[in-house]
Scaffold this motif. Structure first.
Motif, PDB file in Angstrom:
ATOM      1  N   ALA A  66       0.814  -1.217   0.000  1.00  0.00           N
ATOM      2  CA  ALA A  66       0.000   0.000   0.000  1.00  0.00           C
ATOM      3  C   ALA A  66       0.849   1.269   0.000  1.00  0.00           C
ATOM      4  N   LEU A  67       2.081   1.198   0.460  1.00  0.00           N
ATOM      5  CA  LEU A  67       2.954   2.368   0.525  1.00  0.00           C
ATOM      6  C   LEU A  67       3.684   2.650  -0.787  1.00  0.00           C
ATOM      7  N   TYR A  68       3.735   1.679  -1.674  1.00  0.00           N
ATOM      8  CA  TYR A  68       4.476   1.798  -2.931  1.00  0.00           C
ATOM      9  C   TYR A  68       3.819   2.837  -3.827  1.00  0.00           C
ATOM     10  N   GLN A  69       4.600   3.789  -4.324  1.00  0.00           N
ATOM     11  CA  GLN A  69       4.069   4.886  -5.121  1.00  0.00           C
ATOM     12  C   GLN A  69       4.249   4.686  -6.622  1.00  0.00           C
ATOM     13  N   GLY A  70       4.856   3.609  -7.028  1.00  0.00           N
ATOM     14  CA  GLY A  70       5.005   3.313  -8.446  1.00  0.00           C
ATOM     15  C   GLY A  70       3.839   2.447  -8.915  1.00  0.00           C
ATOM     16  N   LYS A  71       3.862   2.106 -10.188  1.00  0.00           N
ATOM     17  CA  LYS A  71       2.867   1.185 -10.736  1.00  0.00           C
ATOM     18  C   LYS A  71       3.336  -0.231 -10.438  1.00  0.00           C
ATOM     19  N   ALA A  72       2.421  -1.166 -10.347  1.00  0.00           N
ATOM     20  CA  ALA A  72       2.763  -2.552 -10.009  1.00  0.00           C
ATOM     21  C   ALA A  72       3.822  -3.139 -10.931  1.00  0.00           C
ATOM     22  N   ALA A  73       3.837  -2.748 -12.193  1.00  0.00           N
ATOM     23  CA  ALA A  73       4.799  -3.295 -13.154  1.00  0.00           C
ATOM     24  C   ALA A  73       6.139  -2.559 -13.167  1.00  0.00           C
ATOM     25  N   ASP A  74       6.253  -1.449 -12.441  1.00  0.00           N
ATOM     26  CA  ASP A  74       7.501  -0.671 -12.428  1.00  0.00           C
ATOM     27  C   ASP A  74       8.610  -1.428 -11.702  1.00  0.00           C
ATOM     28  N   ALA A  75       9.831  -1.304 -12.206  1.00  0.00           N
ATOM     29  CA  ALA A  75      10.993  -1.933 -11.568  1.00  0.00           C
ATOM     30  C   ALA A  75      11.316  -1.262 -10.232  1.00  0.00           C
ATOM     31  N   GLY A  89      10.787  -2.680  -6.940  1.00  0.00           N
ATOM     32  CA  GLY A  89       9.446  -3.262  -6.992  1.00  0.00           C
ATOM     33  C   GLY A  89       9.426  -4.665  -6.415  1.00  0.00           C
ATOM     34  N   LYS A  90      10.542  -5.375  -6.535  1.00  0.00           N
ATOM     35  CA  LYS A  90      10.648  -6.742  -6.014  1.00  0.00           C
ATOM     36  C   LYS A  90      11.191  -6.771  -4.593  1.00  0.00           C
ATOM     37  N   GLY A  91      11.310  -5.584  -3.987  1.00  0.00           N
ATOM     38  CA  GLY A  91      11.849  -5.493  -2.630  1.00  0.00           C
ATOM     39  C   GLY A  91      10.811  -5.774  -1.560  1.00  0.00           C
ATOM     40  N   TRP A  92      11.230  -5.657  -0.299  1.00  0.00           N
ATOM     41  CA  TRP A  92      10.347  -5.879   0.845  1.00  0.00           C
ATOM     42  C   TRP A  92      10.952  -5.215   2.074  1.00  0.00           C
ATOM     43  N   CYS A  93      10.089  -4.768   2.985  1.00  0.00           N
ATOM     44  CA  CYS A  93      10.530  -4.316   4.309  1.00  0.00           C
ATOM     45  C   CYS A  93       9.457  -4.673   5.319  1.00  0.00           C
ATOM     46  N   SER A  94       9.785  -4.557   6.582  1.00  0.00           N
ATOM     47  CA  SER A  94       8.873  -4.980   7.645  1.00  0.00           C
ATOM     48  C   SER A  94       7.627  -4.102   7.775  1.00  0.00           C
TER      49      SER A  94
END
Length: 100
Positions: A66-75, A89-94
Motif C-alpha cells: 500500500a505504501l508503494y508509489q510506483g505502478k505494479a509493473a515498475d521496476a 518493486g521486487k523489494g520488501w521491508c517490515s
C-alpha cells in the motif's frame, strides 16, 4: 534572432529537466542505509531472513504494498518511508501492508 534564442533556451531547459529526472530515477535505497536496516529492507524479497522477519510471506513485495508509489509493473518506485529515494518493486521491508 528571437526564435534562435527561444530555441536555445528550450534546448537548455529540456536538457536540464532530462538530467534531473535521470538523477532522481537513479537514487535507490541502499540496504546498508540505517533506515533500510531498521526496517529489514531487501531489494529482493526472496532474500528476506524468514527467521528474523516471520511476518514475511512469499508473494509480498514493494510493488503490491500500500505504501508503494510506483505502478505494479515498475521496476522501482517511491516509498514515503524512504523520502527522495526509490525502492525496488521486487523489494520488501517490515512495514509491508498489502494493497487493498
Amino acid at each position: 534572432m528571437t526564435q534562435r534564442r527561444t530555441f536555445m533556451l528550450q534546448v537548455a531547459l529540456g536538457s536540464t529537466a532530462l538530467l534531473a529526472s535521470q538523477v532522481h530515477a537513479a537514487a535507490m535505497v541502499d540496504e546498508k542505509d540505517p533506515q533500510a536496516g531498521a526496517l529489514g529492507y531487501k531489494a529482493d524479497a526472496t532474500k528476506v531472513d524468514k527467521t528474523k522477519f516471520p511476518k514475511y510471506a512469499a508473494g509480498q513485495a514493494c510493488s503490491n504494498c500500500a505504501l508503494y508509489q510506483g505502478k505494479a509493473a515498475d521496476a522501482a518506485g517511491g516509498c514515503p518511508l524512504f523520502a527522495g529515494k526509490q525502492v525496488a518493486g521486487k523489494g520488501w521491508c517490515s512495514a509491508y501492508a498489502k494493497k487493498a
